[in-house]
Scaffold this motif. Structure first.
Motif, mmCIF file in Angstrom:
data_model
loop_
_atom_site.group_PDB
_atom_site.id
_atom_site.type_symbol
_atom_site.label_atom_id
_atom_site.label_comp_id
_atom_site.label_asym_id
_atom_site.label_seq_id
_atom_site.Cartn_x
_atom_site.Cartn_y
_atom_site.Cartn_z
ATOM 1 N N SER A 63 0.732 -1.189 -0.072
ATOM 2 C CA SER A 63 0.118 -0.283 -0.082
ATOM 3 C C SER A 63 1.033 1.399 -0.025
ATOM 4 N N ARG A 64 1.730 1.192 0.828
ATOM 5 C CA ARG A 64 2.930 2.213 0.862
ATOM 6 C C ARG A 64 3.332 2.668 -0.605
ATOM 7 N N TYR A 65 3.892 1.437 -1.422
ATOM 8 C CA TYR A 65 4.349 1.786 -2.789
ATOM 9 C C TYR A 65 3.216 2.206 -3.417
ATOM 10 N N ALA A 66 2.089 1.714 -3.598
ATOM 11 C CA ALA A 66 1.058 2.189 -4.278
ATOM 12 C C ALA A 66 0.647 3.566 -4.230
ATOM 13 N N ARG A 67 1.153 4.169 -3.139
ATOM 14 C CA ARG A 67 0.884 5.772 -2.836
ATOM 15 C C ARG A 67 1.622 6.608 -3.843
ATOM 16 N N ASP A 68 2.651 5.808 -4.316
ATOM 17 C CA ASP A 68 3.902 6.751 -4.951
ATOM 18 C C ASP A 68 3.284 7.061 -6.304
ATOM 19 N N PHE A 69 1.913 6.697 -6.579
ATOM 20 C CA PHE A 69 1.583 6.602 -8.040
ATOM 21 C C PHE A 69 0.157 7.323 -8.005
ATOM 22 N N PRO A 70 0.418 8.732 -7.728
ATOM 23 C CA PRO A 70 -1.139 9.540 -7.426
ATOM 24 C C PRO A 70 -1.880 9.512 -8.606
ATOM 25 N N ASN A 71 -1.608 9.413 -9.626
ATOM 26 C CA ASN A 71 -2.634 9.157 -10.816
ATOM 27 C C ASN A 71 -3.162 8.017 -11.140
ATOM 28 N N ALA A 72 -2.844 7.012 -10.343
ATOM 29 C CA ALA A 72 -3.304 5.588 -10.764
ATOM 30 C C ALA A 72 -4.309 5.398 -9.776
ATOM 31 N N LEU A 73 -5.200 4.351 -10.228
ATOM 32 C CA LEU A 73 -6.399 3.790 -9.558
ATOM 33 C C LEU A 73 -5.919 2.806 -8.509
ATOM 34 N N VAL A 74 -5.916 2.726 -7.452
ATOM 35 C CA VAL A 74 -5.519 1.894 -6.572
ATOM 36 C C VAL A 74 -6.726 0.961 -6.208
ATOM 37 N N VAL A 75 -6.731 -0.430 -6.455
ATOM 38 C CA VAL A 75 -7.834 -1.374 -6.132
ATOM 39 C C VAL A 75 -7.336 -2.374 -5.023
ATOM 40 N N SER A 76 -8.036 -2.598 -3.954
ATOM 41 C CA SER A 76 -7.486 -3.476 -2.897
ATOM 42 C C SER A 76 -8.972 -4.284 -2.408
ATOM 43 N N PRO A 77 -8.643 -5.622 -2.462
ATOM 44 C CA PRO A 77 -9.885 -6.387 -1.672
ATOM 45 C C PRO A 77 -9.977 -5.881 -0.250
ATOM 46 N N ASP A 78 -8.521 -5.400 0.310
ATOM 47 C CA ASP A 78 -9.023 -4.949 1.741
ATOM 48 C C ASP A 78 -9.861 -3.776 1.673
ATOM 49 N N ASN A 79 -10.190 -3.050 0.927
ATOM 50 C CA ASN A 79 -11.315 -1.736 1.061
ATOM 51 C C ASN A 79 -12.644 -2.282 1.254
ATOM 52 N N TYR A 80 -12.876 -3.664 0.709
ATOM 53 C CA TYR A 80 -14.073 -4.089 0.694
ATOM 54 C C TYR A 80 -14.350 -5.209 2.204
ATOM 55 N N ARG A 81 -13.386 -4.988 3.067
ATOM 56 C CA ARG A 81 -13.270 -5.829 4.249
ATOM 57 C C ARG A 81 -13.713 -5.007 5.540
ATOM 58 N N TYR A 82 -14.089 -3.969 5.522
ATOM 59 C CA TYR A 82 -14.399 -3.229 6.598
ATOM 60 C C TYR A 82 -15.822 -3.121 6.956
ATOM 61 N N LYS A 83 -16.419 -3.277 8.137
ATOM 62 C CA LYS A 83 -17.723 -3.158 8.700
ATOM 63 C C LYS A 83 -17.599 -1.848 9.454
ATOM 64 N N GLY A 84 -18.026 -0.826 8.877
ATOM 65 C CA GLY A 84 -17.991 0.739 9.696
ATOM 66 C C GLY A 84 -16.639 0.940 9.528
ATOM 67 N N ASP A 85 -15.876 1.527 10.591
ATOM 68 C CA ASP A 85 -14.232 1.678 10.503
ATOM 69 C C ASP A 85 -13.673 0.209 11.069
ATOM 70 N N ARG A 86 -14.291 -0.511 11.290
ATOM 71 C CA ARG A 86 -13.568 -2.138 11.789
ATOM 72 C C ARG A 86 -13.117 -2.929 10.717
ATOM 73 N N TYR A 87 -12.011 -3.371 10.571
ATOM 74 C CA TYR A 87 -11.473 -4.218 9.553
ATOM 75 C C TYR A 87 -11.867 -5.732 9.840
ATOM 76 N N VAL A 88 -12.518 -6.283 9.141
ATOM 77 C CA VAL A 88 -13.119 -7.833 9.317
ATOM 78 C C VAL A 88 -12.665 -8.621 8.187
ATOM 79 N N TYR A 89 -11.674 -9.505 8.741
ATOM 80 C CA TYR A 89 -11.334 -10.728 7.851
ATOM 81 C C TYR A 89 -11.946 -11.824 7.955
ATOM 82 N N VAL A 90 -12.479 -12.305 6.840
ATOM 83 C CA VAL A 90 -13.217 -13.695 6.884
ATOM 84 C C VAL A 90 -12.763 -14.618 5.835
#
Length: 142
Positions: A16-43
């Motif tokens: 994720s840190r490396y991805a931030r070096d590309f401000p014009n890129a769209l960064v897609v992460s499955p982790d973004n879809y693992r949050y319930k509110g502000d809590r990270y939930v891994y199933v």
């Protein structure tokens, strides 16, 4: 042609840190879809985060606003990232390598057990995606 960068590495490697070096890129992460509110939930074995991320990549490939798409996920095995590669894109795979599994474990934000980080750290070094342009980035380069 659109550029698709697949980041791979163990949890806490610095993807994720490396991805931030590309401000014009769209960064897609499955982790973004693992949050319930502000809590990270891994199933374990829940396909939904990957399906949502694949949908986002597919839309971005079709959208003329994005020329560079980055998939930020562990992607240890080629079978993990292959579903993201659809359409006409220039694919590059980057393995992020931290100093050690213990360093990655201490940096990991998602509570992944050390045994899992250790296993994935070594798997990421041993398995090389043969069908795609590939490079290693070591933590001091990230």
């Amino acid at each position: 042609m659109k550029k698709l960068t697949i980041l791979r590495g163990c949890p806490g490697a610095g993807k994720s840190r490396y991805a931030r070096d590309f401000p014009n890129a769209l960064v897609v992460s499955p982790d973004n879809y693992r949050y319930k509110g502000d809590r990270y939930v891994y199933v374990h074995n829940d396909p939904m985060p990957f399906e949502k991320a694949q949908e986002a990549v597919d839309k971005a490939i079709m959208d003329s606003a994005f020329q560079h798409i980055i998939v930020d996920s562990t992607n240890i095995n080629e079978k993990d990232f292959k579903p993201f590669i659809r359409g006409k894109v220039d694919v590059r795979v980057v393995t992020i390598v931290p100093e050690s599994a213990m360093v990655a474990y201490k940096r990991c934000l998602h509570g992944v057990p050390y045994s899992t980080v250790y296993r994935m750290y070594h798997e990421s070094l041993m398995q090389h995606p043969l069908n795609y342009e590939h490079e290693f980035k070591y933590w001091d380069e990230v």
